[in-house]
Design a protein around this motif. Structure first.
Motif, PDB file in Angstrom:
ATOM      1  N   ASP A  95       0.819  -1.216   0.000  1.00  0.00           N
ATOM      2  CA  ASP A  95       0.000   0.000   0.000  1.00  0.00           C
ATOM      3  C   ASP A  95       0.855   1.270   0.000  1.00  0.00           C
ATOM      4  O   ASP A  95       0.327   2.377   0.167  1.00  0.00           O
ATOM      5  N   GLY A  96       2.165   1.124  -0.132  1.00  0.00           N
ATOM      6  CA  GLY A  96       3.050   2.279  -0.229  1.00  0.00           C
ATOM      7  C   GLY A  96       3.557   2.830   1.090  1.00  0.00           C
ATOM      8  O   GLY A  96       4.129   3.909   1.143  1.00  0.00           O
ATOM      9  N   ILE A  97       3.358   2.102   2.175  1.00  0.00           N
ATOM     10  CA  ILE A  97       3.836   2.548   3.494  1.00  0.00           C
ATOM     11  C   ILE A  97       5.239   1.972   3.724  1.00  0.00           C
ATOM     12  O   ILE A  97       5.480   0.800   3.461  1.00  0.00           O
ATOM     13  N   ARG A  98       6.129   2.782   4.242  1.00  0.00           N
ATOM     14  CA  ARG A  98       7.516   2.349   4.465  1.00  0.00           C
ATOM     15  C   ARG A  98       7.633   1.566   5.782  1.00  0.00           C
ATOM     16  O   ARG A  98       8.261   2.020   6.737  1.00  0.00           O
ATOM     17  N   ALA A  99       7.030   0.400   5.800  1.00  0.00           N
ATOM     18  CA  ALA A  99       6.956  -0.390   7.026  1.00  0.00           C
ATOM     19  C   ALA A  99       8.324  -0.756   7.569  1.00  0.00           C
ATOM     20  O   ALA A  99       8.554  -0.701   8.774  1.00  0.00           O
ATOM     21  N   GLY A 100       9.246  -1.140   6.694  1.00  0.00           N
ATOM     22  CA  GLY A 100      10.565  -1.555   7.152  1.00  0.00           C
ATOM     23  C   GLY A 100      11.289  -0.456   7.899  1.00  0.00           C
ATOM     24  O   GLY A 100      11.895  -0.689   8.948  1.00  0.00           O
ATOM     25  N   MET A 101      11.215   0.761   7.387  1.00  0.00           N
ATOM     26  CA  MET A 101      11.859   1.892   8.041  1.00  0.00           C
ATOM     27  C   MET A 101      11.246   2.134   9.425  1.00  0.00           C
ATOM     28  O   MET A 101      11.967   2.342  10.400  1.00  0.00           O
ATOM     29  N   PHE A 102       9.915   2.084   9.517  1.00  0.00           N
ATOM     30  CA  PHE A 102       9.265   2.299  10.799  1.00  0.00           C
ATOM     31  C   PHE A 102       9.607   1.176  11.780  1.00  0.00           C
ATOM     32  O   PHE A 102       9.826   1.425  12.962  1.00  0.00           O
ATOM     33  N   LEU A 103       9.650  -0.064  11.296  1.00  0.00           N
ATOM     34  CA  LEU A 103      10.028  -1.188  12.159  1.00  0.00           C
ATOM     35  C   LEU A 103      11.431  -0.979  12.718  1.00  0.00           C
ATOM     36  O   LEU A 103      11.671  -1.204  13.902  1.00  0.00           O
ATOM     37  N   GLU A 104      12.360  -0.566  11.870  1.00  0.00           N
ATOM     38  CA  GLU A 104      13.734  -0.319  12.319  1.00  0.00           C
ATOM     39  C   GLU A 104      13.789   0.796  13.345  1.00  0.00           C
ATOM     40  O   GLU A 104      14.454   0.687  14.383  1.00  0.00           O
ATOM     41  N   ASP A 105      13.079   1.909  13.081  1.00  0.00           N
ATOM     42  CA  ASP A 105      13.090   3.050  14.007  1.00  0.00           C
ATOM     43  C   ASP A 105      12.488   2.676  15.355  1.00  0.00           C
ATOM     44  O   ASP A 105      13.045   3.014  16.401  1.00  0.00           O
ATOM     45  N   ILE A 106      11.354   1.994  15.335  1.00  0.00           N
ATOM     46  CA  ILE A 106      10.726   1.576  16.599  1.00  0.00           C
ATOM     47  C   ILE A 106      11.638   0.590  17.325  1.00  0.00           C
ATOM     48  O   ILE A 106      11.852   0.693  18.532  1.00  0.00           O
ATOM     49  N   GLY A 107      12.180  -0.374  16.572  1.00  0.00           N
ATOM     50  CA  GLY A 107      13.075  -1.369  17.175  1.00  0.00           C
ATOM     51  C   GLY A 107      14.280  -0.729  17.839  1.00  0.00           C
ATOM     52  O   GLY A 107      14.679  -1.124  18.942  1.00  0.00           O
ATOM     53  N   ARG A 108      14.867   0.280  17.173  1.00  0.00           N
ATOM     54  CA  ARG A 108      16.005   0.985  17.751  1.00  0.00           C
ATOM     55  C   ARG A 108      15.615   1.678  19.057  1.00  0.00           C
ATOM     56  O   ARG A 108      16.325   1.608  20.050  1.00  0.00           O
ATOM     57  N   MET A 109      14.444   2.331  19.051  1.00  0.00           N
ATOM     58  CA  MET A 109      13.983   3.033  20.252  1.00  0.00           C
ATOM     59  C   MET A 109      13.762   2.074  21.415  1.00  0.00           C
ATOM     60  O   MET A 109      13.972   2.421  22.571  1.00  0.00           O
ATOM     61  N   LEU A 110      13.318   0.857  21.067  1.00  0.00           N
ATOM     62  CA  LEU A 110      13.025  -0.133  22.110  1.00  0.00           C
ATOM     63  C   LEU A 110      14.245  -0.982  22.474  1.00  0.00           C
ATOM     64  O   LEU A 110      14.151  -1.846  23.332  1.00  0.00           O
ATOM     65  N   GLY A 111      15.363  -0.741  21.782  1.00  0.00           N
ATOM     66  CA  GLY A 111      16.567  -1.523  22.058  1.00  0.00           C
ATOM     67  C   GLY A 111      16.478  -2.936  21.521  1.00  0.00           C
ATOM     68  O   GLY A 111      17.102  -3.853  22.051  1.00  0.00           O
ATOM     69  N   LEU A 112      15.709  -3.138  20.452  1.00  0.00           N
ATOM     70  CA  LEU A 112      15.512  -4.472  19.889  1.00  0.00           C
ATOM     71  C   LEU A 112      16.569  -4.827  18.842  1.00  0.00           C
ATOM     72  O   LEU A 112      16.612  -5.943  18.372  1.00  0.00           O
ATOM     73  N   ASP A 113      17.373  -3.854  18.456  1.00  0.00           N
ATOM     74  CA  ASP A 113      18.376  -4.129  17.411  1.00  0.00           C
ATOM     75  C   ASP A 113      19.708  -4.530  17.988  1.00  0.00           C
ATOM     76  O   ASP A 113      19.948  -4.510  19.138  1.00  0.00           O
TER      77      ASP A 113
END
Length: 94
Positions: A76-94
């Motif tokens: 649908d044109g949403i940059r899901a991967g980028m948002f997943l990475e940003d949220i993951g970084r904020m949560l310390g998941l990376d």
């Protein structure tokens, strides 16, 4: 040592996610749960007394919903991967 959760950064990211989700058709039932969770998180972040622990918990929920819906969101044109990475970084998941 526990890192401090950055509420201001979370607010910016959630505003961006919300704006992207707003581009989807309003009657799109397949993204209704994600949209509702993002809206709830946005409302929480707008409160002056937002608890970092509660915000972090909601961010984890949004991350999980994004993860499950990533392929459809990308279609649908949403940059899901980028948002997943940003949220993951904020949560310390990376």
């Amino acid at each position: 040592m526990k890192r401090n959760f950055d509420i201001a950064r979370a607010k910016l990211l959630v505003d961006e996610i919300s704006a992207n989700l707003a581009t989807l058709p309003a009657d799109s039932a397949k993204h209704a749960q994600l949209r509702a969770e993002v809206d709830a998180l946005k409302a929480l972040l707008d409160r002056p007394d937002a608890s970092p622990v509660l915000v972090e918990s909601r961010m984890k929920s949004v991350h999980g919903l994004f993860d499950r819906a990533a392929a459809e969101l990308r279609a649908d044109g949403i940059r899901a991967g980028m948002f997943l990475e940003d949220i993951g970084r904020m949560l310390g998941l990376d």
